[in-house]
Scaffold this motif. Structure first.
Motif, PDB file in Angstrom:
ATOM      1  N   LYS A  92       0.861  -1.180   0.000  1.00  6.03           N
ATOM      2  CA  LYS A  92       0.000   0.000   0.000  1.00  6.03           C
ATOM      3  C   LYS A  92       0.899   1.232   0.000  1.00  6.03           C
ATOM      4  CE  LYS A  92      -4.220   1.434   2.174  1.00  6.03           C
ATOM      5  NZ  LYS A  92      -5.102   1.258   3.307  1.00  6.03           N
ATOM      6  N   THR A  93       0.859   1.991  -1.062  1.00  5.83           N
ATOM      7  CA  THR A  93       1.760   3.137  -1.134  1.00  5.83           C
ATOM      8  C   THR A  93       1.019   4.456  -0.967  1.00  5.83           C
ATOM      9  OG1 THR A  93       1.600   3.003  -3.521  1.00  5.83           O
ATOM     10  CG2 THR A  93       3.549   2.021  -2.517  1.00  5.83           C
ATOM     11  N   LEU A  94      -0.266   4.466  -1.273  1.00  7.28           N
ATOM     12  CA  LEU A  94      -1.043   5.707  -1.120  1.00  7.28           C
ATOM     13  C   LEU A  94      -2.147   5.449  -0.101  1.00  7.28           C
ATOM     14  CD1 LEU A  94      -1.504   8.599  -2.428  1.00  7.28           C
ATOM     15  CD2 LEU A  94      -3.319   7.508  -3.732  1.00  7.28           C
ATOM     16  N   ASP A  95      -2.252   6.341   0.881  1.00  5.28           N
ATOM     17  CA  ASP A  95      -3.259   6.120   1.925  1.00  5.28           C
ATOM     18  C   ASP A  95      -3.656   7.477   2.512  1.00  5.28           C
ATOM     19  OD1 ASP A  95      -4.900   4.686   3.554  1.00  5.28           O
ATOM     20  OD2 ASP A  95      -3.353   4.107   4.998  1.00  5.28           O
ATOM     21  N   LEU A  96      -4.581   8.142   1.847  1.00  4.19           N
ATOM     22  CA  LEU A  96      -4.966   9.496   2.254  1.00  4.19           C
ATOM     23  C   LEU A  96      -6.409   9.489   2.764  1.00  4.19           C
ATOM     24  CD1 LEU A  96      -3.523  11.501  -0.803  1.00  4.19           C
ATOM     25  CD2 LEU A  96      -2.451  11.160   1.427  1.00  4.19           C
TER      26      LEU A  96
ATOM     27  N   GLY B  11       5.331  10.722   3.660  1.00  2.00           N
ATOM     28  CA  GLY B  11       4.172  11.470   4.142  1.00  2.00           C
ATOM     29  C   GLY B  11       3.387  10.687   5.181  1.00  2.00           C
ATOM     30  N   ARG B  12       3.319   9.371   4.997  1.00  2.00           N
ATOM     31  CA  ARG B  12       2.535   8.553   5.939  1.00  2.00           C
ATOM     32  C   ARG B  12       3.140   8.572   7.328  1.00  2.00           C
ATOM     33  NH1 ARG B  12       1.177   2.881   3.251  1.00  2.00           N
ATOM     34  NH2 ARG B  12       0.117   2.530   5.218  1.00  2.00           N
ATOM     35  N   HIS B  13       4.487   8.756   7.388  1.00  2.00           N
ATOM     36  CA  HIS B  13       5.147   8.710   8.698  1.00  2.00           C
ATOM     37  C   HIS B  13       5.486  10.090   9.256  1.00  2.00           C
ATOM     38  CE1 HIS B  13       5.749   4.625   7.050  1.00  2.00           C
ATOM     39  NE2 HIS B  13       5.312   4.347   8.259  1.00  2.00           N
ATOM     40  N   LEU B  14       5.275  11.122   8.486  1.00  2.00           N
ATOM     41  CA  LEU B  14       5.564  12.483   8.969  1.00  2.00           C
ATOM     42  C   LEU B  14       4.283  13.314   8.902  1.00  2.00           C
ATOM     43  CD1 LEU B  14       9.001  13.220   7.264  1.00  2.00           C
ATOM     44  CD2 LEU B  14       8.573  12.797   9.681  1.00  2.00           C
ATOM     45  N   PRO B  15       3.601  13.436  10.031  1.00  2.00           N
ATOM     46  CA  PRO B  15       2.290  14.099  10.024  1.00  2.00           C
ATOM     47  C   PRO B  15       2.260  15.479   9.362  1.00  2.00           C
ATOM     48  CG  PRO B  15       2.643  13.028  12.118  1.00  2.00           C
ATOM     49  CD  PRO B  15       3.924  12.883  11.360  1.00  2.00           C
ATOM     50  N   PRO B  16       3.297  16.359   9.535  1.00  2.00           N
ATOM     51  CA  PRO B  16       3.189  17.683   8.884  1.00  2.00           C
ATOM     52  C   PRO B  16       3.179  17.565   7.357  1.00  2.00           C
ATOM     53  CG  PRO B  16       4.873  17.707  10.602  1.00  2.00           C
ATOM     54  CD  PRO B  16       4.486  16.283  10.413  1.00  2.00           C
ATOM     55  N   ILE B  17       3.954  16.609   6.818  1.00  2.00           N
ATOM     56  CA  ILE B  17       3.980  16.440   5.355  1.00  2.00           C
ATOM     57  C   ILE B  17       2.648  15.845   4.876  1.00  2.00           C
ATOM     58  CG2 ILE B  17       5.111  15.176   3.467  1.00  2.00           C
ATOM     59  CD1 ILE B  17       7.720  15.623   4.848  1.00  2.00           C
ATOM     60  N   TYR B  18       2.172  14.862   5.639  1.00  2.00           N
ATOM     61  CA  TYR B  18       0.885  14.240   5.312  1.00  2.00           C
ATOM     62  C   TYR B  18      -0.224  15.302   5.252  1.00  2.00           C
ATOM     63  CZ  TYR B  18      -3.132  11.106   5.838  1.00  2.00           C
ATOM     64  OH  TYR B  18      -4.322  10.454   5.657  1.00  2.00           O
TER      65      TYR B  18
ATOM     66  N   GLN C  53       0.095  18.434   4.532  1.00  2.00           N
ATOM     67  CA  GLN C  53       0.223  19.265   3.323  1.00  2.00           C
ATOM     68  C   GLN C  53      -0.300  18.510   2.103  1.00  2.00           C
ATOM     69  OE1 GLN C  53       0.844  22.509   3.547  1.00  2.00           O
ATOM     70  NE2 GLN C  53       0.936  22.041   5.738  1.00  2.00           N
ATOM     71  N   TYR C  54      -0.052  17.184   2.040  1.00  2.00           N
ATOM     72  CA  TYR C  54      -0.635  16.383   0.942  1.00  2.00           C
ATOM     73  C   TYR C  54      -2.150  16.515   0.960  1.00  2.00           C
ATOM     74  CZ  TYR C  54       3.653  13.554   0.275  1.00  2.00           C
ATOM     75  OH  TYR C  54       4.912  13.110   0.021  1.00  2.00           O
ATOM     76  N   MET C  55      -2.689  16.357   2.180  1.00  2.00           N
ATOM     77  CA  MET C  55      -4.155  16.351   2.299  1.00  2.00           C
ATOM     78  C   MET C  55      -4.758  17.709   1.951  1.00  2.00           C
ATOM     79  SD  MET C  55      -5.341  13.436   2.781  1.00  2.00           S
ATOM     80  CE  MET C  55      -7.006  14.045   2.766  1.00  2.00           C
ATOM     81  N   LEU C  56      -4.101  18.778   2.404  1.00  2.00           N
ATOM     82  CA  LEU C  56      -4.628  20.116   2.104  1.00  2.00           C
ATOM     83  C   LEU C  56      -4.576  20.370   0.601  1.00  2.00           C
ATOM     84  CD1 LEU C  56      -3.106  22.099   5.090  1.00  2.00           C
ATOM     85  CD2 LEU C  56      -5.528  21.635   4.683  1.00  2.00           C
ATOM     86  N   THR C  57      -3.528  19.830  -0.039  1.00  2.00           N
ATOM     87  CA  THR C  57      -3.433  19.966  -1.494  1.00  2.00           C
ATOM     88  C   THR C  57      -4.595  19.224  -2.151  1.00  2.00           C
ATOM     89  OG1 THR C  57      -1.038  20.158  -1.383  1.00  2.00           O
ATOM     90  CG2 THR C  57      -1.953  19.507  -3.504  1.00  2.00           C
ATOM     91  N   LEU C  58      -4.811  17.992  -1.730  1.00  2.00           N
ATOM     92  CA  LEU C  58      -5.902  17.199  -2.296  1.00  2.00           C
ATOM     93  C   LEU C  58      -7.257  17.894  -2.098  1.00  2.00           C
ATOM     94  CD1 LEU C  58      -6.966  14.465  -3.455  1.00  2.00           C
ATOM     95  CD2 LEU C  58      -7.179  13.703  -1.085  1.00  2.00           C
TER      96      LEU C  58
ATOM     97  N   TRP D  88       4.264  27.341   0.432  1.00  2.06           N
ATOM     98  CA  TRP D  88       4.522  27.780   1.810  1.00  2.06           C
ATOM     99  C   TRP D  88       3.257  28.197   2.546  1.00  2.06           C
ATOM    100  CZ3 TRP D  88       8.666  25.512   2.727  1.00  2.06           C
ATOM    101  CH2 TRP D  88       9.648  25.423   1.763  1.00  2.06           C
ATOM    102  N   ASP D  89       2.138  27.934   1.950  1.00  2.00           N
ATOM    103  CA  ASP D  89       0.866  28.229   2.622  1.00  2.00           C
ATOM    104  C   ASP D  89       0.562  27.036   3.539  1.00  2.00           C
ATOM    105  OD1 ASP D  89      -1.706  28.939   3.288  1.00  2.00           O
ATOM    106  OD2 ASP D  89      -2.572  28.198   1.417  1.00  2.00           O
ATOM    107  N   LEU D  90       1.179  27.052   4.733  1.00  8.08           N
ATOM    108  CA  LEU D  90       1.132  25.858   5.575  1.00  8.08           C
ATOM    109  C   LEU D  90      -0.155  25.746   6.395  1.00  8.08           C
ATOM    110  CD1 LEU D  90       4.837  25.896   6.801  1.00  8.08           C
ATOM    111  CD2 LEU D  90       3.859  24.714   4.838  1.00  8.08           C
ATOM    112  N   LYS D  91      -0.892  26.860   6.489  1.00 12.70           N
ATOM    113  CA  LYS D  91      -2.124  26.803   7.290  1.00 12.70           C
ATOM    114  C   LYS D  91      -3.340  26.990   6.385  1.00 12.70           C
ATOM    115  CE  LYS D  91      -0.156  28.347  11.574  1.00 12.70           C
ATOM    116  NZ  LYS D  91       0.177  29.510  12.351  1.00 12.70           N
ATOM    117  N   ALA D  92      -3.279  26.342   5.243  1.00 10.22           N
ATOM    118  CA  ALA D  92      -4.332  26.555   4.246  1.00 10.22           C
ATOM    119  C   ALA D  92      -5.714  26.255   4.812  1.00 10.22           C
ATOM    120  CB  ALA D  92      -4.069  25.641   3.066  1.00 10.22           C
TER     121      ALA D  92
END
Ligand SMILES: Cc1cc2nc3c(=O)[nH]c(=O)nc-3n(C[C@H](O)[C@H](O)[C@H](O)COP(=O)(O)OP(=O)(O)OC[C@H]3O[C@@H](n4cnc5c(N)ncnc54)[C@H](O)[C@@H]3O)c2cc1C
Length: 398
Positions: free
Chosen positions: A80-84, A367-374, A376-381, A389-393
């Protein structure tokens, strides 16, 4: 109040018409297709697009016809490589998988009920800007307008009439798609994908109520290089089933047993514009910023365009359209640029002959193991980001 002419009764054009007519503007929509029939596949509406539907007063109607999507899951072989998961960003958030025709119909009925004049089977061929108004040429004659909104999709020729730097680049890859009914598919709330490197991608998106049969349906997407379009078309359904079988046997059986399966090819292109307006003309939706559907943002972006347009022209009868459209271009610039960049980076990771898949899989594993990166993936999706750099989207900022 100004008279707006809109070219294209697609998702962006109809949403814009509804927002504008509700503000008291006179709106005429020209659509070159005479009878918009229930064609197309599923779209994934992100929280950003759902917010726009809420503002249009149509979210509940669309929700009734859609499937709630809680997560996006992808497998490279058995890994399983993608898990959002949407709820990781906000407990109330989810995607909505909906048939394009259901969304389109809902918008069309709402626009008609509000008194938007919709001229079906009457496309716009050309326009001329004068100092005080526009002359719009359509298939059945000419009309005057105060403003023209070009919302006629990726291959817009009207866009090319603007003296604005622009580019249109077809993607080397597209997809085969089919809409299939199933009343007990085991993943009714997940967009599931299976990959083999970046050359092979098969996805199944819950799509809600099939407009043709009234049953629960799913959209199947099979990635395809342009050079193979005609070869695969000649092989037909049987050929497709045999290619899918080693990747996902259950989907191959489903496809082979489905009655009267319509299989179509979707082509994508990347459209860029240095500015979205010139004088009294504004370009929105795919006509302005078409991208690959890898990030599932196109319809959402068209809905956001419509709302921002309405906000920029809100006001009294003597509104200066040129400055209102300049404000629109400025307000949309960051959000569109971010998603175009993300789409350009992401697409070859999923659709190419290059060995990029390990970068994609390493990135998503990280991303799955680093919550801040995860996050950002989710906010993008979710369609909520305005830049890297819009970290609080958040969606309210759109
Ligand atoms: C396979 C596939 C999957 C996708 N998946 C997703 C997804 O999951 N999520 C998502 O958000 N987006 C997705 N998209 C993108 C989405 O469909 C588009 O971004 C969206 O439809 C754009 O809306 P629009 O109003 O700009 O253009 P369109 O919906 O293309 O509407 C343009 C309209 O203009 C009309 N027209 C054309 N020329 C003229 C003319 N000269 N005069 C008058 N009318 C004219 C056309 O007939 C059409 O009705 C996907 C696209 C594809 C192809």
């Amino acid at each position: 109040m100004p008279h707006f002419v809109i070219a294209g009764a697609g998702i962006g054009g109809l949403a814009a018409a509804i927002f504008l007519v509700r503000q008291g503007h006179q709106v005429t929509v020209f659509e070159h297709v005479a009878d918009p029939t229930p064609v197309g596949a599923g779209l994934l509406l992100q929280p950003s697009g759902q917010e726009m539907l809420f503002e249009l007063g149509l979210l509940d109607s669309v929700r009734r016809l859609a499937a709630v999507v809680h997560s996006l899951e992808g497998y490279s072989g058995r890994r399983k490589t993608l898990d959002l998961h949407y709820h990781s960003v906000h407990p109330d958030w989810s995607g909505l998988g909906v048939h394009r025709a259901q969304l389109h119909r809902t918008l069309l009925f709402a626009a008609r009920e509000l008194g938007v004049s919709i001229k079906l089977g009457n496309g716009i061929d050309d326009f001329k800007q004068c100092s005080t108004h526009l002359i719009v040429s359509h298939q059945q004659g000419e009309c005057n307008a105060d403003a023209l909104i070009i919302a006629n999709g990726t291959r817009s020729k009207l866009r090319e009439n603007l003296n604005v730097k622009q580019s249109y680049r077809p993607y080397p890859w597209g997809a085969y798609w089919a809409v299939l009914d199933h009343d007990s598919w085991p993943f009714p709330h997940q967009l599931m994908q299976r990959y083999r490197g970046s050359r092979v991608m098969l996805g199944v998106l819950p799509t809600g109520v099939n407009p043709n049969t009234g049953k629960t349906c799913y959209s199947l997407f099979w990635s395809l290089h342009r050079s193979l379009f005609s070869i695969r078309q000649n092989e037909g359904l049987a050929g497709l089933v045999e290619q899918i079988r080693p990747i996902w046997p259950e989907v191959a059986d489903w496809l082979s047993q489905a009655p009267k399966t319509e299989i179509a090819i979707a082509e994508y292109a990347d459209v860029r514009m240095s500015s979205y307006h010139q004088d009294r003309v504004l370009v929105i939706g795919d006509a302005a910023h078409s991208m690959s559907p890898q990030l599932g943002q196109g319809a959402n972006m068209a809905l956001i365009d419509a709302k921002i347009l309405a906000e920029c022209v809100a006001g009294n009868a003597s509104i200066n359209l040129h400055s209102a459209f300049a404000r629109y271009s400025e307000r949309r610039r960051k959000h569109i640029a971010y998603y175009q960049m993300a789409s350009r980076i992401m697409t070859p990771l999923y659709q190419s002959y290059f060995p990029y898949a390990w970068i994609r899989d390493a990135g998503t594993m990280l991303g799955r193991h680093l919550p801040p990166i995860y996050r950002q993936y989710m906010l993008t999706l979710c369609g909520a980001k305005q830049g890297v750099w819009d970290l609080k989207a958040h969606i309210d900022a759109l």
